[in-house]
Design an enzyme around this catalytic site. Structure first.
Site, mmCIF file in Angstrom:
data_model
loop_
_atom_site.group_PDB
_atom_site.id
_atom_site.type_symbol
_atom_site.label_atom_id
_atom_site.label_comp_id
_atom_site.label_asym_id
_atom_site.label_seq_id
_atom_site.Cartn_x
_atom_site.Cartn_y
_atom_site.Cartn_z
ATOM 1 N N GLY A 59 0.837 -1.193 0.000
ATOM 2 C CA GLY A 59 0.000 0.000 0.000
ATOM 3 C C GLY A 59 0.870 1.239 0.000
ATOM 4 O O GLY A 59 2.005 1.218 0.483
ATOM 5 N N GLN A 64 3.068 10.004 0.932
ATOM 6 C CA GLN A 64 4.330 9.289 1.131
ATOM 7 C C GLN A 64 5.320 9.548 0.003
ATOM 8 O O GLN A 64 6.510 9.275 0.150
ATOM 9 C CB GLN A 64 4.086 7.786 1.247
ATOM 10 N N CYS A 107 5.510 -0.031 7.471
ATOM 11 C CA CYS A 107 5.231 1.105 6.600
ATOM 12 C C CYS A 107 6.458 1.401 5.753
ATOM 13 O O CYS A 107 7.581 1.395 6.257
ATOM 14 C CB CYS A 107 4.865 2.317 7.453
ATOM 15 N N LEU A 108 6.227 1.682 4.470
ATOM 16 C CA LEU A 108 7.341 2.024 3.593
ATOM 17 C C LEU A 108 8.042 3.304 4.035
ATOM 18 O O LEU A 108 9.205 3.510 3.704
ATOM 19 C CB LEU A 108 6.850 2.167 2.144
ATOM 20 N N HIS A 149 -4.757 2.017 7.116
ATOM 21 C CA HIS A 149 -3.378 2.486 7.290
ATOM 22 C C HIS A 149 -3.067 3.588 6.278
ATOM 23 O O HIS A 149 -2.545 4.648 6.640
ATOM 24 C CB HIS A 149 -2.434 1.286 7.108
ATOM 25 N N GLU A 150 -3.403 3.350 5.006
ATOM 26 C CA GLU A 150 -3.106 4.334 3.959
ATOM 27 C C GLU A 150 -3.968 5.580 4.103
ATOM 28 O O GLU A 150 -3.504 6.697 3.859
ATOM 29 C CB GLU A 150 -3.269 3.725 2.568
ATOM 30 N N HIS A 153 -2.518 8.098 6.394
ATOM 31 C CA HIS A 153 -1.513 8.950 5.757
ATOM 32 C C HIS A 153 -2.144 10.208 5.149
ATOM 33 O O HIS A 153 -1.521 11.267 5.122
ATOM 34 C CB HIS A 153 -0.766 8.198 4.649
#
Length: 187
Positions: A59, A64, A107-108, A149-150, A153
């Protein structure tokens, strides 16, 4: 009709977008709604997917990669090229249901850090797809968690802000060279 944002699920030597890391101001801003889903938005989605696949993620949210727009991409089936990714533009969670469950998240934007986070198990979400068509879906399991989660952001919230176990949080962030001063606890 086939998706207008299909990209090959592979790592690139040079992804088109750089992923921002914990401590970057862009991760703490609120994203703006997308007024019109057009070729520019579809190109952003393509680049987000390519960057996500390169980083082995499932994701990614536009903030991000430094773009303050309400766009997220999700793909929990990385091994299957036939499974298209989800593209959610201007997503809104309309309903939470089921029990809240705890599951490990990463998380990235915070590579190497994996911690338990409690989230509702089932969500109902409305959004526009990559063609600008209104959509509605009910998601559970990993897809529900990933969308939540996304979507965090898009509001400047990171998963570490939701971690209850503060000792584990401090330890894991420290191991990867991140500072706890960049965490904004929501507890």
């Amino acid at each position: 009709m086939t998706s207008q944002v299909l990209v090959e699920k592979k790592k690139l030597d040079h992804p088109p977008r750089d992923i921002r890391y914990l401590g970057d101001r862009d991760l703490r801003q609120s994203a703006k709604r997308v007024a019109q889903v057009d070729a520019e938005i579809r190109q952003l989605v393509r680049e987000m997917l390519q960057s996500m696949y390169t980083a082995d993620g499932i994701g990614l949210a536009a903030p991000q990669v430094g773009v303050q727009k309400q766009v997220i991409v999700v793909d929990s089936d990385l091994e299957n090229p036939a499974t298209p990714p989800l593209v959610l533009i201007n997503p809104v969670i309309k309903k939470f249901s089921g029990d809240a469950c705890v599951y490990q998240e990463g998380c990235l934007s915070i590579p190497g850090v994996y911690l338990d986070v409690k989230r509702p198990e089932i969500i109902e979400v409305t959004f526009k797809d990559e063609r600008g068509r209104p959509q509605k879906m009910t998601a559970n399991g990993i897809i529900s968690r990933c969308i939540q989660h996304e979507m965090d952001h898009l509001n400047g919230v990171l998963f570490v802000d939701r971690v209850e176990n503060q000792l584990a949080l401090i330890e894991e962030l420290g191991k990867q060279g991140f500072s706890t001063k960049d965490v904004k606890s929501m507890l």
